[in-house]
Design an enzyme around this catalytic site. Structure first.
Site, short mmCIF file in Angstrom:
data_model
loop_
_atom_site.label_atom_id
_atom_site.label_comp_id
_atom_site.label_asym_id
_atom_site.label_seq_id
_atom_site.Cartn_x
_atom_site.Cartn_y
_atom_site.Cartn_z
N GLY A 34 20.26 68.26 66.34
CA GLY A 34 20.85 69.32 65.52
C GLY A 34 22.12 69.87 66.14
O GLY A 34 22.10 70.95 66.76
N GLU A 150 23.85 59.42 74.20
CA GLU A 150 23.68 58.89 72.84
C GLU A 150 24.67 57.74 72.59
O GLU A 150 24.34 56.74 71.96
CB GLU A 150 23.91 60.03 71.83
CG GLU A 150 23.64 59.63 70.39
CD GLU A 150 23.95 60.75 69.40
OE1 GLU A 150 24.10 61.92 69.82
OE2 GLU A 150 24.05 60.44 68.20
C1 FAD Z 1 25.26 58.92 58.75
C2 FAD Z 1 25.56 59.98 59.77
C3 FAD Z 1 24.56 60.38 60.65
C4 FAD Z 1 24.80 61.41 61.55
N1 FAD Z 1 23.77 61.87 62.33
C5 FAD Z 1 23.94 63.01 63.05
C6 FAD Z 1 22.83 63.62 63.73
O1 FAD Z 1 21.71 63.10 63.75
N2 FAD Z 1 23.03 64.81 64.34
C7 FAD Z 1 24.25 65.43 64.36
O2 FAD Z 1 24.34 66.52 64.92
N3 FAD Z 1 25.33 64.86 63.75
C8 FAD Z 1 25.20 63.67 63.10
N4 FAD Z 1 26.28 63.10 62.45
C9 FAD Z 1 27.56 63.78 62.47
C10 FAD Z 1 28.66 63.04 63.24
O3 FAD Z 1 28.47 63.19 64.62
C11 FAD Z 1 29.97 63.64 62.72
O4 FAD Z 1 30.16 63.09 61.43
C12 FAD Z 1 31.13 63.35 63.60
O5 FAD Z 1 31.02 64.06 64.80
C13 FAD Z 1 32.46 63.72 62.92
O6 FAD Z 1 32.43 65.01 62.39
P1 FAD Z 1 32.88 65.27 60.87
O7 FAD Z 1 32.06 64.37 60.00
O8 FAD Z 1 32.80 66.73 60.61
O9 FAD Z 1 34.37 64.76 60.78
P2 FAD Z 1 35.68 65.57 61.15
O10 FAD Z 1 35.51 66.28 62.44
O11 FAD Z 1 36.08 66.39 59.97
O12 FAD Z 1 36.73 64.41 61.36
C14 FAD Z 1 37.33 63.73 60.26
C15 FAD Z 1 38.31 62.71 60.82
O13 FAD Z 1 39.34 63.37 61.57
C16 FAD Z 1 39.41 62.86 62.90
N5 FAD Z 1 39.69 63.95 63.83
C17 FAD Z 1 39.15 65.19 63.80
N6 FAD Z 1 39.63 65.92 64.82
C18 FAD Z 1 40.47 65.12 65.52
C19 FAD Z 1 41.26 65.30 66.69
N7 FAD Z 1 41.28 66.46 67.35
N8 FAD Z 1 41.99 64.24 67.13
C20 FAD Z 1 41.98 63.06 66.48
N9 FAD Z 1 41.25 62.83 65.35
C21 FAD Z 1 40.51 63.85 64.89
C22 FAD Z 1 38.04 62.25 63.17
O14 FAD Z 1 38.09 61.24 64.15
C23 FAD Z 1 37.66 61.71 61.79
O15 FAD Z 1 38.23 60.44 61.60
C24 FAD Z 1 26.09 62.02 61.59
C25 FAD Z 1 27.10 61.56 60.75
C26 FAD Z 1 26.86 60.57 59.84
C27 FAD Z 1 27.97 60.12 58.92
#
Ligand code: FAD
Length: 293
Positions: A34, A150
């Site tokens: 989480g 992880e």
């Molecule tokens: C199927 C799935 C399972 C998941 N399971 C879990 C889970 O079990 N537990 C959990 O806690 N999370 C989980 N996640 C979340 C996952 O870790 C996040 O999706 C990930 O950390 C990216 O966050 P975001 O989706 O908010 O994308 P954003 O942070 O909005 O990023 C969008 C894009 O912008 C880029 N970006 C953002 N900031 C920067 C920066 N400073 N420099 C360069 N590029 C940047 C990113 O690389 C990405 O390409 C899961 C996600 C998915 C899709």
């Protein structure tokens, strides 16, 4: 298992270790992670879910997203804000609690590759004070270590290795004419090289973990290489099989019993799970190579 257990070994009290670790080893206790929230993904330290101390309890309120396995796991490894006035990295703490605690709502979120993850809603969730793992407000450092571990797990080379060996077996048994095709030979040769590099990176990570270290840059390298490779190899093999490559297992005569189609649709999530590959490259540049942030 690979990310939470070792962080409890490092940061838990003796009582927590005695209580939790044997159950984890026996498979009686497993965890959803989480961390992510609707407004805290890459910028995870902006998380807003609150844990407030009330006597002998913590009270949790907020929302998480992508809490994968929350519908299957027994417990959740939760990061929540415990000090809203502190700089954002210094006001976070980590907790372990059962997922059947009153006040937690798990709602499905269906994603690419026929996968299910979840949104979780936390409303006045009361847990005992000793659910806190590690020092209060030092959770960011614990979460960072858990994320490194992880990434080691996500960077396993096994699924990639299986895709390549399945494809080679398929060519030999069903499509021997492809052995004379330069594109096909190049595709399987390149794929095998990718498997071997992935294996070397994963073996290095395993050796570091075995010696009690937490790989950081190395974990990021393994995750990027393996997850990027899965997509490239799946793409190349799809091209190789032509229109039959996208057939799913339900068709009966799908090549590789539909495994290539499933691997192709399941691969993109690897680029996001455990932190996106863009961010892993930043970790290598900053933490690994010392470039200024
Ligand atoms: C199927 C799935 C399972 C998941 N399971 C879990 C889970 O079990 N537990 C959990 O806690 N999370 C989980 N996640 C979340 C996952 O870790 C996040 O999706 C990930 O950390 C990216 O966050 P975001 O989706 O908010 O994308 P954003 O942070 O909005 O990023 C969008 C894009 O912008 C880029 N970006 C953002 N900031 C920067 C920066 N400073 N420099 C360069 N590029 C940047 C990113 O690389 C990405 O390409 C899961 C996600 C998915 C899709």
């Amino acid at each position: 298992f690979i990310s939470v257990g070792p962080m409890i070994m490092r940061n838990g009290t003796e009582e927590q270790k005695q209580e939790i670790l044997p159950k984890v080893l026996r498979g009686e206790m497993n965890f959803a992670l989480g961390y992510t929230e609707p407004n805290a993904g890459t910028d995870l330290a902006s998380m807003q879910t609150r844990a407030t101390r009330d006597g002998d309890e913590w009270v949790i309120n907020g929302q998480k997203i992508y809490t994968s396995s929350a519908h299957l796991a027994t417990h959740v490894w939760l990061a929540a804000r415990t000090e809203p006035e502190a700089p954002k990295h210094r006001g976070i703490s980590t907790f372990v609690l059962p997922l059947n605690t009153p006040g937690i709502t798990v709602r499905p979120l269906w994603v690419m590759g026929e996968g299910r993850t979840n949104e979780t809603f936390w409303e006045d969730v009361r847990i005992p004070a000793d659910s806190l793992i590690g020092e209060e407000n030092r959770g960011w450092y614990i979460v960072s270590g858990a994320l490194d571990l992880e990434r080691v797990a996500i960077g396993t080379y096994r699924p990639l290795e299986k895709t390549v060996s399945d494809m080679v077996a398929h060519i030999k048994a069903e499509r021997p004419e492809l052995a004379d095709d330069a594109f096909a030979r190049n595709a399987v040769a390149d794929a095998l090289m990718r498997v071997e590099v992935a294996r070397a990176l994963a073996t290095n990570n395993a050796a570091m973990v075995h010696s009690g270290l937490i790989p950081t840059m190395e974990a990021s390298m393994g995750k990027i290489w393996t997850t990027d490779s899965r997509e490239r190899v799946n793409d190349a093999f799809m091209d190789l099989l032509g229109r039959s490559g996208g057939m799913q297992a339900e068709n009966g005569d799908a090549p590789l019993d539909g495994a290539l189609d499933a691997a192709w649709r399941g691969a993109p999530v690897g680029r996001f799970g455990g932190g996106t590959n863009d961010i892993q490259r930043r970790i290598i540049a900053n933490r690994g190579l010392g470039l200024p942030r």
